[in-house]
Design an enzyme around this catalytic site. Sequence first.
Site, PDB file in Angstrom:
ATOM      1  N   THR A 276       0.832  -1.210   0.000  1.00  0.00           N
ATOM      2  CA  THR A 276       0.000   0.000   0.000  1.00  0.00           C
ATOM      3  C   THR A 276       0.867   1.261   0.000  1.00  0.00           C
ATOM      4  O   THR A 276       1.998   1.250   0.505  1.00  0.00           O
ATOM      5  CB  THR A 276      -0.902   0.011   1.258  1.00  0.00           C
ATOM      6  OG1 THR A 276      -1.501   1.295   1.396  1.00  0.00           O
ATOM      7  CG2 THR A 276      -0.117  -0.279   2.538  1.00  0.00           C
ATOM      8  N   ASP A 277       0.291   2.342  -0.509  1.00  0.00           N
ATOM      9  CA  ASP A 277       1.013   3.624  -0.477  1.00  0.00           C
ATOM     10  C   ASP A 277       1.170   4.144   0.953  1.00  0.00           C
ATOM     11  O   ASP A 277       1.986   5.040   1.209  1.00  0.00           O
ATOM     12  CB  ASP A 277       0.304   4.674  -1.354  1.00  0.00           C
ATOM     13  CG  ASP A 277      -1.122   4.985  -0.931  1.00  0.00           C
ATOM     14  OD1 ASP A 277      -1.642   4.334   0.006  1.00  0.00           O
ATOM     15  OD2 ASP A 277      -1.739   5.877  -1.548  1.00  0.00           O
ATOM     16  N   GLU A 278       0.390   3.557   1.896  1.00  0.00           N
ATOM     17  CA  GLU A 278       0.466   4.053   3.278  1.00  0.00           C
ATOM     18  C   GLU A 278       1.829   3.807   3.906  1.00  0.00           C
ATOM     19  O   GLU A 278       2.150   4.408   4.942  1.00  0.00           O
ATOM     20  CB  GLU A 278      -0.637   3.432   4.138  1.00  0.00           C
ATOM     21  CG  GLU A 278      -2.008   3.868   3.678  1.00  0.00           C
ATOM     22  CD  GLU A 278      -3.104   3.628   4.699  1.00  0.00           C
ATOM     23  OE1 GLU A 278      -2.822   3.502   5.887  1.00  0.00           O
ATOM     24  OE2 GLU A 278      -4.271   3.572   4.268  1.00  0.00           O
TER      25      GLU A 278
ATOM     26  N   TYR B  31      -1.436  -0.394  11.234  1.00  0.00           N
ATOM     27  CA  TYR B  31      -1.695  -1.057   9.942  1.00  0.00           C
ATOM     28  C   TYR B  31      -0.554  -0.812   8.966  1.00  0.00           C
ATOM     29  O   TYR B  31       0.046  -1.752   8.431  1.00  0.00           O
ATOM     30  CB  TYR B  31      -3.022  -0.564   9.334  1.00  0.00           C
ATOM     31  CG  TYR B  31      -3.123  -0.884   7.851  1.00  0.00           C
ATOM     32  CD1 TYR B  31      -3.273  -2.188   7.411  1.00  0.00           C
ATOM     33  CD2 TYR B  31      -3.034   0.131   6.890  1.00  0.00           C
ATOM     34  CE1 TYR B  31      -3.334  -2.494   6.050  1.00  0.00           C
ATOM     35  CE2 TYR B  31      -3.095  -0.159   5.534  1.00  0.00           C
ATOM     36  CZ  TYR B  31      -3.246  -1.471   5.119  1.00  0.00           C
ATOM     37  OH  TYR B  31      -3.296  -1.760   3.774  1.00  0.00           O
TER      38      TYR B  31
ATOM     39  N   LYS C  14       2.305  -3.379   7.280  1.00  0.00           N
ATOM     40  CA  LYS C  14       2.493  -3.565   5.828  1.00  0.00           C
ATOM     41  C   LYS C  14       3.946  -3.257   5.453  1.00  0.00           C
ATOM     42  O   LYS C  14       4.540  -3.932   4.619  1.00  0.00           O
ATOM     43  CB  LYS C  14       1.528  -2.675   5.037  1.00  0.00           C
ATOM     44  CG  LYS C  14       0.063  -3.037   5.168  1.00  0.00           C
ATOM     45  CD  LYS C  14      -0.284  -4.412   4.623  1.00  0.00           C
ATOM     46  CE  LYS C  14      -0.211  -4.496   3.122  1.00  0.00           C
ATOM     47  NZ  LYS C  14      -0.671  -5.829   2.627  1.00  0.00           N
TER      48      LYS C  14
END
Length: 339
Positions: free
Chosen positions: A125-127, A153, A157
């Site tokens: 994810t870009d997060e 979260y 990741k």
Amino acid sequence: MTIIVTGGAGFIGSNFIFHMLGKYPDYRIVCLDKLTYAGNLSTLAPVMDNPNFRFVKLDICDREGVYGLFEEEHPDMVVNFAAESHVDRSIENPEVFLQTNILGTQVLMDACRKFGIQRYHQVSTDEVYGDLPLDRPDLFFTEETPIHTSSPYSSSKAGADLLVLAYYRTYGLPVTVSRCSNNYGPYHFPEKLIPLMIANALNDKPLPVYGKGENVRDWLYVEDHCKAIDLILHKGRVGEVYNIGGHNEMRNIDIVKIICKALGKPESLITFVTDRKGHDMRYAIDPTKIHNELGWLPETKFADGIQKTIQWYLNNREWWETIISGEYQNYYEKMYGNR
Ligand code: NAD
Ligand code: TDX
């Protein structure tokens, strides 16, 4: 070609399975999913009778079970979508995020090492890049942007991403990693912004916008994400990270207003509630690498994709009404009851 798709009973994994079975009639797809609160077997009903499809209920953390499945199926590729995926839940209870997202990833990669694999693909994810300031619209996440996470979260990741890249460097496991921006489309679980707002609006319930609603997300129609992963599997270079996003930045408040308008509901339903802890301000992907190397470009414009998505929720009320009438009610009360 046999591909194990983990987390295929969830939002993006199910859309990916439909894409792959439709595009490659000679591929065998084995879906491995624990069926957590976010997994829905009914989502996979359209492919359950397809002879090229098999569903296996399994936890990616279950080493014995995963090794057993690899022994039976001898997969050529693994695409790992399985994850705890909701930021708000990670703030309430981080532990399961570390277990599934990091340790589960390790089990899958160990199985790949033991039994051999052409490709292990990690859906990230870009997060993992943290966030960008609102007053610097010139800044974007590239694959070189440092990892700088905000939530349990995104940290889990990022931990998984680092482990995946370490398995490439240390053991030569043929891995790829993709980091995508926010997806939207059919089968999106109603705890997430867009489906939550559609469901609440249809039920004339308040639309809980965190903070001032000024946070920006870079939205991509789920099919475009699936096509990008398909390209990476077939043409991507091993050991590489690919960012996926379509330059489609929107403020949360504007999305909620679009949903109100499309459904003919009054904006007075919008309720500003206490902000998310550590709330990331802005995500914005620079997709130059995947465009230049693999020729990927998003095909669905937001104006079309959001209408298609709203129509899907109107046409498939049973799917989401079943979800929100169950355990979800306790979750909703806990998260939004006193907010
Ligand atoms: P989701 O929550 O809708 O689905 C997750 C699926 O994984 C569910 O079917 C669940 O049952 C399964 N699962 C959870 N724990 C498991 C375990 N221990 N073993 C086996 N299966 C398990 O998630 P999603 O939105 O479809 O996201 C899929 C992947 O894409 C995730 O890895 C997420 O981090 C990533 N991602 C999501 C977005 C987004 O906007 N939704 C954007 C970028 C990346
Ligand atoms: O009720 C809400 N009100 C609200 O204002 C909810 C659920 C969300 N929001 C805001 C928070 C975010 O700024 O909307 C934005 C989007 O929230 P989510 O749908 O929870 O997505 P986000 O936190 O951006 O994370 C998503 O994109 C990246 C996915 O859930 C992740 O799995 C993915 O990695």
